[in-house]
Scaffold this motif. Structure first.
Motif, short mmCIF file in Angstrom:
data_model
loop_
_atom_site.label_atom_id
_atom_site.label_comp_id
_atom_site.label_asym_id
_atom_site.label_seq_id
_atom_site.Cartn_x
_atom_site.Cartn_y
_atom_site.Cartn_z
N GLN A 1 25.15 28.20 -72.17
CA GLN A 1 25.74 27.08 -71.43
C GLN A 1 25.53 25.73 -72.10
O GLN A 1 26.47 24.95 -72.23
N ARG B 1 28.41 23.22 -73.69
CA ARG B 1 28.54 21.81 -73.28
C ARG B 1 28.55 20.90 -74.51
O ARG B 1 29.33 19.96 -74.58
N HIS C 1 31.92 20.97 -76.17
CA HIS C 1 32.90 20.18 -75.42
C HIS C 1 32.72 18.68 -75.68
O HIS C 1 33.69 17.95 -75.84
N VAL D 1 33.86 22.84 -66.76
CA VAL D 1 33.47 24.21 -67.13
C VAL D 1 32.33 24.68 -66.25
O VAL D 1 32.32 25.82 -65.77
N ARG E 1 32.12 27.89 -63.46
CA ARG E 1 31.06 28.89 -63.35
C ARG E 1 30.60 29.04 -61.90
O ARG E 1 30.21 30.10 -61.47
N GLN F 1 40.87 31.35 -62.79
CA GLN F 1 39.79 30.42 -62.52
C GLN F 1 40.31 29.25 -61.68
O GLN F 1 41.41 28.77 -61.89
#
Length: 93
Positions: A11, A15, A18, A34, A38, A59
């Motif tokens: 994770q 990040r 991104h 994002v 999750r 999603q």
């Protein structure tokens, strides 16, 4: 290419990607979206617009304008259907 399940340790690196890809102004916003993906349950009142869309690919992020009555089947504009851009495709070999 094999795609593996996301792991907890992935994770923070995701990040960081991104932030680098979208810059200081937008990177944190994308990373937060994002993270929201999750957390949110895509089946919480929503249905995918096509059975060709795998469950894991559907999603949902509830934005600030979300109202409790906003549920049901997602509807894509005709352009997506006409150009056959909805759902998974069989591999062409």
């Amino acid at each position: 290419m094999l795609i593996r399940e996301e792991q907890v340790q992935d994770q923070e690196p995701v990040r960081a990607v991104h932030r680098r890809a979208f810059g200081a102004e937008h990177g944190d916003t994308i990373a937060e979206l994002v993270d929201a993906l999750r957390r949110d349950d895509p089946t919480a009142g929503f249905r995918k617009p096509s059975l060709r869309i795998p469950d894991r690919a559907f999603q949902v992020i509830k934005l600030s304008a979300y109202e409790p009555w906003m549920t049901g089947t997602f509807v894509y504009s005709n352009t997506f259907w006409r150009l056959d851009c909805v759902g998974a495709r069989a591999n062409k070999t």
